[in-house]
Design a protein around this motif. Structure first.
Motif, PDB file in Angstrom:
ATOM      1  N   ALA A 216       6.041  -1.684   1.125  1.00 51.75           N
ATOM      2  CA  ALA A 216       6.775  -2.212  -0.032  1.00 51.75           C
ATOM      3  C   ALA A 216       7.400  -3.555   0.311  1.00 51.75           C
ATOM      4  O   ALA A 216       8.559  -3.822  -0.008  1.00 51.75           O
ATOM      5  CB  ALA A 216       7.850  -1.217  -0.467  1.00 51.75           C
TER       6      ALA A 216
ATOM      7  N   GLU B  37       9.222  -3.261  -6.512  1.00 44.97           N
ATOM      8  CA  GLU B  37       9.154  -1.797  -6.452  1.00 44.97           C
ATOM      9  C   GLU B  37      10.357  -1.134  -7.118  1.00 44.97           C
ATOM     10  O   GLU B  37      10.343   0.063  -7.392  1.00 44.97           O
ATOM     11  CB  GLU B  37       9.064  -1.327  -4.999  1.00 44.97           C
ATOM     12  CG  GLU B  37       7.797  -1.756  -4.275  1.00 44.97           C
ATOM     13  CD  GLU B  37       7.882  -3.160  -3.706  1.00 44.97           C
ATOM     14  OE1 GLU B  37       6.864  -3.647  -3.173  1.00 44.97           O
ATOM     15  OE2 GLU B  37       8.970  -3.787  -3.777  1.00 44.97           O
TER      16      GLU B  37
ATOM     17  N   ASP C 132       3.808   0.050  -5.223  1.00 47.96           N
ATOM     18  CA  ASP C 132       3.801  -0.470  -6.590  1.00 47.96           C
ATOM     19  C   ASP C 132       2.730   0.197  -7.452  1.00 47.96           C
ATOM     20  O   ASP C 132       2.302  -0.361  -8.465  1.00 47.96           O
ATOM     21  CB  ASP C 132       3.607  -1.991  -6.596  1.00 47.96           C
ATOM     22  CG  ASP C 132       2.297  -2.427  -5.944  1.00 47.96           C
ATOM     23  OD1 ASP C 132       1.540  -1.552  -5.463  1.00 47.96           O
ATOM     24  OD2 ASP C 132       2.019  -3.640  -5.914  1.00 47.96           O
TER      25      ASP C 132
END
Length: 289
Positions: A9, A26, A129
Motif C-alpha cells: 500500500a 487506500e 487498492d
C-alpha cells in the motif's frame, strides 16, 4: 498452511490528486469504509490474522486508522453511539505490522520488504487498492488451491479482448475449468500478443521461492522491479498456477471505477439503498430529457 498476508500500500495515488496529496489512496472510502479496511477484512475472513502492510511516505493515516483512538472511543461510549463497537473492532481485527518502502521501485520491490516477516513460509498478497466482493473470500479460494497444489497461485479474471493491454495477462495449460498451470506472464500486451484473456487480479499466494526470483530479476521500465517479471523467473524452478476466482473485482485505481464502486456498494447498503436508487433514477431521467 497460509498464516501470513502482505498488503502492498505504498503507491503515490497520483490519479487521485489533489485528494491523495495528504491522504493515502487506500484510505479513500467506499461509502463510509476505507478501501484498505475491506482488504484487511478479506484476509481476516480467510483465517489470516498476521498481516504486514507495506506503506510509504505520507501513509501514516493507514496506521492511525487501525490503531486505538482513546478520545474518540470515550466520546462514543458516553454517547452510547452504536459506532463504538465498530470502532473498537478496528484495532482488534488482526495482528497488524507496518514497514515503509523507501522508494517507489515497483510491486516486486515492495514484496521484498516482506522477506523477514514471512521467512520460509508461503504467504498471501492482497493489493491494497483492490476490493473483491465474493461469497467465499478470494484469498480463501487461493488458500484452498494452495493446499491442493503446494505451489504459487495467482487469482485471475476474464477481461474483454480489447482491454488486455491494461493488465498483466497469463498463459498456460488448462488443468480444469478454473485452473491453469502457467508458462508465461505478459505485462499489458497487445490483443495479438496476449496469451489469453485472463488478467492478474491483485490476489496471490506466493511460495518463499519468490524472493530468490526477485533477487535474480533486473529492474525494468522506470527502474522498477516488477512482480510479473519475477514470477517469470520463478517458473524456471517451480510450478505456478492461476485460479479464475468466483466474485467481482473492484479496482479503485482510477476515478471512474472508484465512482462506479461507490454506486454499486451504495445500492447494496440496507440503510439507504432504496432512496438512493430513486435518486439515481431521477438523475438519469433528467439527463435523458
Amino acid at each position: 498452511m497460509i498464516r501470513k498476508a502482505v498488503i502492498p500500500a505504498a503507491g503515490l495515488g497520483t490519479r487521485f490528486l489533489p485528494a491523495t496529496k495528504a491522504q493515502p489512496k487506500e484510505m479513500l472510502p467506499i461509502i463510509d469504509t476505507p478501501t484498505i479496511q475491506y482488504v484487511v477484512q478479506e484476509a481476516v475472513n480467510s483465517g489470516i490474522e498476521d498481516i504486514l502492510i507495506i506503506t510509504g511516505k505520507g501513509k501514516r493515516a493507514i496506521e492511525d486508522h487501525f490503531d486505538r483512538n482513546f478520545e474518540l472511543e470515550e466520546r462514543l461510549l458516553q454517547k452510547e453511539d452504536e459506532m463504538y463497537n465498530e470502532i473498537m473492532k478496528l484495532s482488534d481485527m488482526a495482528n497488524l505490522y507496518f514497514i515503509r518502502q523507501k522508494e517507489m521501485a515497483g510491486l516486486g520491490d515492495a514484496i521484498m520488504y516482506a522477506r523477514q516477516h514471512t521467512g520460509d513460509e508461503p504467504f498471501a498478497v492482497l493489493l491494497g487498492d483492490t476490493i473483491i466482493d465474493s461469497v467465499m473470500p478470494v484469498t480463501q479460494q487461493l488458500m484452498d488451491m494452495y493446499n491442493q497444489y503446494q505451489s504459487s497461485i495467482i487469482a485471475v479474471e476474464t477481461v474483454p479482448a480489447d482491454k488486455v493491454n491494461r493488465y498483466g495477462i497469463v498463459g498456460g495449460k488448462r488443468i480444469s475449468d478454473s485452473i491453469l498451470q502457467l508458462d508465461q506472464f505478459v505485462e499489458k500486451p497487445t490483443i495479438e500478443a496476449a496469451p489469453s484473456d485472463l488478467a492478474i487480479a491483485g490476489r496471490y499466494i506466493l511460495t518463499p521461492g519468490i524472493f530468490r526470483a526477485l533477487d535474480e530479476t533486473p529492474k525494468g521500465k522506470n527502474n522498477e522491479l516488477q512482480l510479473t517479471d519475477a514470477l517469470t523467473n520463478l517458473l524456471k524452478r517451480e510450478k505456478v498456477f492461476s485460479h479464475t476466482f468466483e466474485g467481482k473485482r473492484y479496482d479503485i485505481g482510477n476515478k471512474l471505477d472508484f465512482l462506479k464502486t461507490n454506486v454499486e456498494f451504495a445500492l447494496k447498503h440496507t440503510e439507504f439503498a432504496t432512496p438512493f436508487l430513486s435518486f439515481l433514477k431521477e438523475i438519469v431521467a433528467t439527463y435523458k430529457d
